[in-house]
Design a protein around this motif. Structure first.
Motif, PDB file in Angstrom:
ATOM      1  N   VAL A   1      43.366  42.963  31.269  1.00 14.61           N
ATOM      2  CA  VAL A   1      44.971  43.110  31.479  1.00 14.61           C
ATOM      3  C   VAL A   1      45.336  43.649  32.907  1.00 14.61           C
ATOM      4  O   VAL A   1      46.537  43.887  33.382  1.00 14.61           O
ATOM      5  CB  VAL A   1      45.849  43.485  30.388  1.00 14.61           C
ATOM      6  CG1 VAL A   1      45.780  42.996  29.194  1.00 14.61           C
ATOM      7  CG2 VAL A   1      45.304  45.186  30.239  1.00 14.61           C
ATOM      8  N   GLY A   2      44.630  44.366  33.658  1.00 16.64           N
ATOM      9  CA  GLY A   2      44.569  44.788  34.959  1.00 16.64           C
ATOM     10  C   GLY A   2      43.370  44.830  35.748  1.00 16.64           C
ATOM     11  O   GLY A   2      42.196  45.035  35.122  1.00 16.64           O
ATOM     12  N   ASN A   3      43.647  45.165  36.892  1.00 17.15           N
ATOM     13  CA  ASN A   3      42.358  45.258  37.708  1.00 17.15           C
ATOM     14  C   ASN A   3      42.541  46.416  38.845  1.00 17.15           C
ATOM     15  O   ASN A   3      43.620  46.455  39.283  1.00 17.15           O
ATOM     16  CB  ASN A   3      41.340  44.128  38.294  1.00 17.15           C
ATOM     17  CG  ASN A   3      41.984  43.456  39.324  1.00 17.15           C
ATOM     18  OD1 ASN A   3      43.461  43.174  39.371  1.00 17.15           O
ATOM     19  ND2 ASN A   3      41.548  43.343  40.598  1.00 17.15           N
ATOM     20  N   LEU A   4      41.536  47.047  39.341  1.00 14.15           N
ATOM     21  CA  LEU A   4      41.647  47.759  40.603  1.00 14.15           C
ATOM     22  C   LEU A   4      40.478  47.795  41.363  1.00 14.15           C
ATOM     23  O   LEU A   4      39.338  47.962  40.583  1.00 14.15           O
ATOM     24  CB  LEU A   4      41.858  49.312  40.106  1.00 14.15           C
ATOM     25  CG  LEU A   4      42.229  50.314  41.311  1.00 14.15           C
ATOM     26  CD1 LEU A   4      42.980  51.323  41.045  1.00 14.15           C
ATOM     27  CD2 LEU A   4      40.654  51.156  41.789  1.00 14.15           C
ATOM     28  N   GLY A   5      40.573  47.480  42.786  1.00 10.13           N
ATOM     29  CA  GLY A   5      39.292  47.320  43.625  1.00 10.13           C
ATOM     30  C   GLY A   5      39.288  48.699  44.320  1.00 10.13           C
ATOM     31  O   GLY A   5      40.376  48.982  45.133  1.00 10.13           O
ATOM     32  N   LEU A   6      38.114  49.182  44.361  1.00 15.47           N
ATOM     33  CA  LEU A   6      37.817  50.332  45.221  1.00 15.47           C
ATOM     34  C   LEU A   6      36.801  49.985  46.327  1.00 15.47           C
ATOM     35  O   LEU A   6      35.738  49.519  45.807  1.00 15.47           O
ATOM     36  CB  LEU A   6      37.383  51.431  44.286  1.00 15.47           C
ATOM     37  CG  LEU A   6      36.964  52.759  45.035  1.00 15.47           C
ATOM     38  CD1 LEU A   6      38.218  53.530  45.544  1.00 15.47           C
ATOM     39  CD2 LEU A   6      36.157  53.435  43.835  1.00 15.47           C
ATOM     40  N   HIS A   7      37.127  49.966  47.484  1.00 16.97           N
ATOM     41  CA  HIS A   7      36.229  49.329  48.695  1.00 16.97           C
ATOM     42  C   HIS A   7      36.037  50.208  49.650  1.00 16.97           C
ATOM     43  O   HIS A   7      37.098  50.572  50.454  1.00 16.97           O
ATOM     44  CB  HIS A   7      37.317  48.230  49.281  1.00 16.97           C
ATOM     45  CG  HIS A   7      37.685  47.216  48.025  1.00 16.97           C
ATOM     46  ND1 HIS A   7      36.848  46.096  47.698  1.00 16.97           N
ATOM     47  CD2 HIS A   7      38.985  46.826  47.533  1.00 16.97           C
ATOM     48  CE1 HIS A   7      37.473  45.496  46.733  1.00 16.97           C
ATOM     49  NE2 HIS A   7      38.670  46.084  46.667  1.00 16.97           N
ATOM     50  N   PRO A   8      34.959  51.068  49.553  1.00 23.85           N
ATOM     51  CA  PRO A   8      34.460  51.812  50.661  1.00 23.85           C
ATOM     52  C   PRO A   8      34.462  51.069  52.014  1.00 23.85           C
ATOM     53  O   PRO A   8      34.148  50.074  52.019  1.00 23.85           O
ATOM     54  CB  PRO A   8      33.113  52.261  50.039  1.00 23.85           C
ATOM     55  CG  PRO A   8      33.222  52.156  48.551  1.00 23.85           C
ATOM     56  CD  PRO A   8      34.006  50.892  48.467  1.00 23.85           C
TER      57      PRO A   8
END
Length: 169
Positions: free
Chosen positions: A63-70
């Motif tokens: 139901v949700g997402n989060l991208g963590l992009h170094p």
């Protein structure tokens, strides 16, 4: 509402496409509305090894997402950008908070990241409050940053440092 956070899997592409097909998710992010599932399938398959894509799962459904992009530049190896979305009908239920807490824990305790940064639309006060409650501070405003619904709109640059400098939550 019990929310579980985990790393995205290849099979999550259809649920992620569904999140971004919704009006608020599309308008609140830099994603183009109505992208195909195939686009998200390719994005998940082609993610860089240092990128992290977290998903929020409620009752077995993403139901949700989060991208963590170094940042790949060695001079900015201490920095990662984030972007997130929650399904439109589930805003205000703690899903964004759960995703953000998991990303901060990962960044601070496992990836040795000093700085997390993001842009948020200037009129998205709910998201700004969420980020401020987790130590993000306003660093500036980008005028006419992006086209949304046929109008150029401003965004705020926000960042969080770990450990936070004195006087910063």
């Amino acid at each position: 509402m019990q929310t579980t956070i985990r790393h995205a899997e290849q099979d999550d592409y259809a649920a992620i496409a569904h999140i971004y097909a919704q009006p608020l998710a599309a308008a609140g992010t830099m994603q183009i509305p109505l992208q195909s599932r195939e686009v998200w399938k390719q994005r998940l398959a082609g993610m860089a090894t240092h990128d992290r894509m977290l998903v929020a799962v409620v009752q077995g459904e993403v139901v949700g997402n989060l991208g963590l992009h170094p940042v790949p530049n060695p001079r900015r190896a201490h920095v990662a950008g984030i972007g997130m979305a929650v399904r439109d009908d589930l805003h205000g239920r703690g899903i964004g908070t759960a995703l953000l807490k998991a990303a901060i824990d990962l960044a601070d305790n496992w990836l040795n990241l000093l700085r997390l940064e993001l842009t948020v639309y200037a009129d998205n006060t709910a998201a700004q409050r969420l980020y401020q409650n987790h130590g993000f501070v306003l660093e500036g405003t980008h005028r006419a940053y992006a086209l949304r619904h046929g109008q150029y709109v401003d965004t705020h640059a926000m960042a969080r440092l770990h450990p936070a400098p004195p006087g910063v939550r």
